[in-house]
Design a protein around this motif. Structure first.
Motif, short mmCIF file in Angstrom:
data_model
loop_
_atom_site.label_atom_id
_atom_site.label_comp_id
_atom_site.label_asym_id
_atom_site.label_seq_id
_atom_site.Cartn_x
_atom_site.Cartn_y
_atom_site.Cartn_z
N ASP A 152 45.26 37.43 26.27
CA ASP A 152 44.09 38.30 26.24
C ASP A 152 42.89 37.59 25.60
N LEU A 236 49.34 42.94 31.02
CA LEU A 236 48.09 42.19 31.19
C LEU A 236 47.42 42.55 32.51
N ARG A 237 48.21 42.72 33.56
CA ARG A 237 47.62 43.10 34.84
C ARG A 237 46.97 44.46 34.74
N TYR A 240 43.57 44.13 33.12
CA TYR A 240 42.50 43.42 33.81
C TYR A 240 42.23 43.92 35.21
N THR A 241 43.16 44.66 35.81
CA THR A 241 42.80 45.17 37.13
C THR A 241 41.97 46.44 37.00
N THR A 242 42.11 47.18 35.91
CA THR A 242 41.31 48.40 35.81
C THR A 242 39.91 48.12 35.33
N THR A 243 39.69 47.08 34.54
CA THR A 243 38.35 46.91 33.99
C THR A 243 37.64 45.66 34.47
N ASP A 244 38.36 44.59 34.79
CA ASP A 244 37.66 43.32 34.93
C ASP A 244 37.93 42.58 36.22
N ALA A 245 38.70 43.17 37.09
CA ALA A 245 39.18 42.39 38.23
C ALA A 245 38.05 41.78 39.04
N GLY A 246 36.91 42.47 39.10
CA GLY A 246 35.83 41.93 39.90
C GLY A 246 34.75 41.25 39.08
N ALA A 247 35.06 41.00 37.82
CA ALA A 247 34.03 40.47 36.94
C ALA A 247 33.60 39.07 37.33
N ASP A 248 32.41 38.76 36.97
CA ASP A 248 31.89 37.42 37.26
C ASP A 248 32.47 36.39 36.32
N ALA A 249 32.39 35.18 36.75
CA ALA A 249 32.83 34.10 35.87
C ALA A 249 31.69 33.68 34.98
N ARG B 24 40.16 36.38 45.57
CA ARG B 24 40.17 36.26 44.12
C ARG B 24 41.35 37.06 43.62
N LEU B 26 44.07 37.93 40.61
CA LEU B 26 44.29 37.87 39.18
C LEU B 26 45.57 37.11 38.90
N VAL B 69 39.28 30.74 37.21
CA VAL B 69 38.11 31.04 36.41
C VAL B 69 38.52 32.07 35.36
N ASN B 72 38.19 35.83 30.20
CA ASN B 72 37.95 36.17 28.80
C ASN B 72 37.93 34.89 27.99
N ALA B 167 31.23 36.04 29.87
CA ALA B 167 31.45 36.08 31.32
C ALA B 167 30.50 37.07 31.99
N HIS B 223 31.65 45.05 36.89
CA HIS B 223 32.27 44.64 38.14
C HIS B 223 32.08 45.68 39.24
#
Lengths: 249, 273
Positions: A152, A236-237, A240-249, B24, B26, B69, B72, B167, B223
């Protein structure tokens, strides 16, 4: 720990192969993992494992304090495992004791062998593990929590680090001892494994086992670690799938 | 980094930080991401001819490079990044800045617009002061050199600093700085955005509050589509009489004279002793 000997030895294994809480020999207690519950830490995780409740927080890589511990070609991994005064039946005297120092050391060394420390020279990766409620197997629960917290925190590492304790209870090799089994059983064997390679990075033992039992226990532990690994990945999935999956790098 | 020649999806952003529009997925540390013929890129490592992820992130392969990428983690400095730091130590010829990176960054007195005598550094910046600086040099031992010489750079007087995930900074700025311009236009606050995830805001307390809330929105929901609209509607809903004047400025006027990205930070040092 606790008042061993004062109590009567409970029935640890029924004739039809049920353990004190109804589990079979090769079954884990229920595990529930939450990734990232803390805002201030770089990474965090909360683990409920049977009656164990453990919180872990990770900071870093960051500047090393005290300075003289700094290594100029790699990061160091520091760990503090601590049990809350209210985590056990009889109040535990707060603070470091020999047991928690030992556990901190073996956990730090386990992580040291999976983290890509060379990427962050002269820094420290600090792992804090707080046991809020204990019921045997807290070093494994703590290690699992810390490993999810490290992921995390975005720390590069070879793999997640699942852990489980195997033991011998009423003459049988069993998976994931709970408190009564730990107290009145014949052996306890906590272990942590790198799933990618199958390498063991933590292995301790208390009590006695025959060579055959030990080899059976190790196989059982590997199987247990794989199950725990799945729970860690799920947690962990889910985060990150509920909040950040589409987040930018 | 070579730009991908794959077609961009509708609505995809075209700035350099825009991710490849390919698949993309995860991935978690230890997940195998590629097999024979792939080279390990960032966020990965190789064992035999298999490539594994080393960090939690999105797998974005660019043949023959397998790369992940990260989603976090701490700010990893890049040369040329403008970052906001706070002074954590004052030495004879330099200050040490916390920029949220793995290590503290020394700001040497020759990297400032002030002419300073050795030993007089503490007359200019104190522990706790905030500065907008640029990452100038990086070396393999992790040392980070920063400078305050540059157009927008300088000490940040007053205001408050909000931290978001590094990020998310491309989202905070938006395509062609659209997001940050929207925010400054609708609140009237002065804003400086650091690539390290720290954002400095100055203005009336109520404006600061509204900017901070917009940033939280971006950090938590960056996002999801329609982000600009949601930030705009939040800012419109919370607009008070204090800045009705701001909002009633014809849009065309504002657009005709686009603001510079970021603020006009205070460049004046303390009065020359």
């Amino acid at each position: 720990m606790g008042s061993v000997g004062a109590k009567e030895v409970p029935v640890l294994m029924t004739p039809d192969g049920r353990r004190i809480d109804g589990r079979r020999w090769d079954e884990l207690r229920p595990i529930h993992i939450v990734a990232g519950p803390l805002r201030q830490a770089d990474g965090s995780a909360f683990v409920e494992w049977g009656a164990n409740k453990v919180m872990a927080a990770v900071y870093g890589p960051r500047e090393v304090h005290p300075r003289h511990l700094q290594e100029n070609h790699r990061a160091i991994v520091q760990c503090r495992y601590n049990m809350a005064a209210f985590s056990v039946d009889e109040r535990k005297r707060p603070g470091l004791d020999r047991r928690s120092q030992e556990i901190s050391k073996v956990i730090a060394e386990a992580f040291d062998s999976v983290v890509f420390a060379e990427e962050f020279p002269r820094t420290s990766i600090d792992v804090y593990i707080e046991v809020l409620q204990a019921n045997a197997g807290t070093r494994c629960a703590g290690l699992v929590a810390a490993s999810v917290a490290l992921a995390d925190a975005g720390i590069p590492m070879v793999d997640l680090l699942p852990a489980v304790a195997v033991g011998k209870v009423a003459g049988e090799v069993v998976l994931d001892l709970k408190k009564e089994e730990d107290n009145f059983g014949e052996a306890d064997l906590p272990m942590a494994m790198v799933p990618q390679s199958g390498r063991l990075v933590l292995l301790q033992m208390e009590g006695h086992m025959t060579r055959e039992e030990l080899s059976k226990a190790l196989d059982l532990g590997v199987k247990g670690c794989r199950e725990v690994h799945e729970k860690m990945k799920e947690a962990l999935r889910a985060r990150y799938t509920t909040t950040d999956a589409g987040a930018d790098a | 980094m070579g730009r991908s020649h794959r077609p961009h999806r509708r609505g995809d952003r075209h700035d350099e930080s825009s991710p490849d529009s390919g698949e993309r997925v995860l991935v978690l540390p230890g997940d195998q991401v590629a097999g024979h013929g792939w080279k390990p890129g960032r966020g990965t490592y190789r064992v035999g001819d298999r490539v594994f992820a080393s960090v939690l992130g999105l797998y974005q392969p660019r043949p023959p490079l397998a790369q992940v990428v990260p989603l976090n983690g701490r700010y990893i400095p890049k040369e040329g990044d403008e970052v906001i730091g706070t002074v954590v130590d004052v030495q004879g010829t330099f200050w040490l800045l916390n920029i949220g990176a793995p290590r503290w960054a020394p700001l040497h007195m020759t990297g400032t617009p002030w002419s300073i005598e050795i030993g007089e550094t503490q007359k200019y910046l104190h522990v706790g002061d905030a500065v907008l600086v640029r990452v100038e040099s990086l070396d393999p031992t992790g040392r980070i050199g920063v400078t305050m010489l540059g157009d927008d750079l300088g000490k940040l007087e007053g205001g408050t600093i909000i931290t978001v995930s590094p990020a998310k900074i491309p989202r905070v700025i938006g395509r062609g700085a659209s997001m940050i311009q929207t925010i400054t236009r609708l609140t009237g606050a002065r804003v400086a955005v650091g690539r390290n995830g720290r954002i400095w805001i100055d203005g009336p307390p109520e404006a600061i509050q509204r900017v901070a809330e917009s940033l939280r929105l971006i950090d938590d929901e960056g996002h999801r589509p329609g982000l600009t609209e949601r930030v705009e509607s939040y800012l419109a809903a919370t607009a008070s009489s204090a800045d009705v004047l701001m909002r009633s400025t014809p849009r065309s006027l504002v657009d005709a004279a686009p603001e510079r990205e970021g603020p006009e930070p205070d460049r004046s040092g303390p009065e020359d002793p």
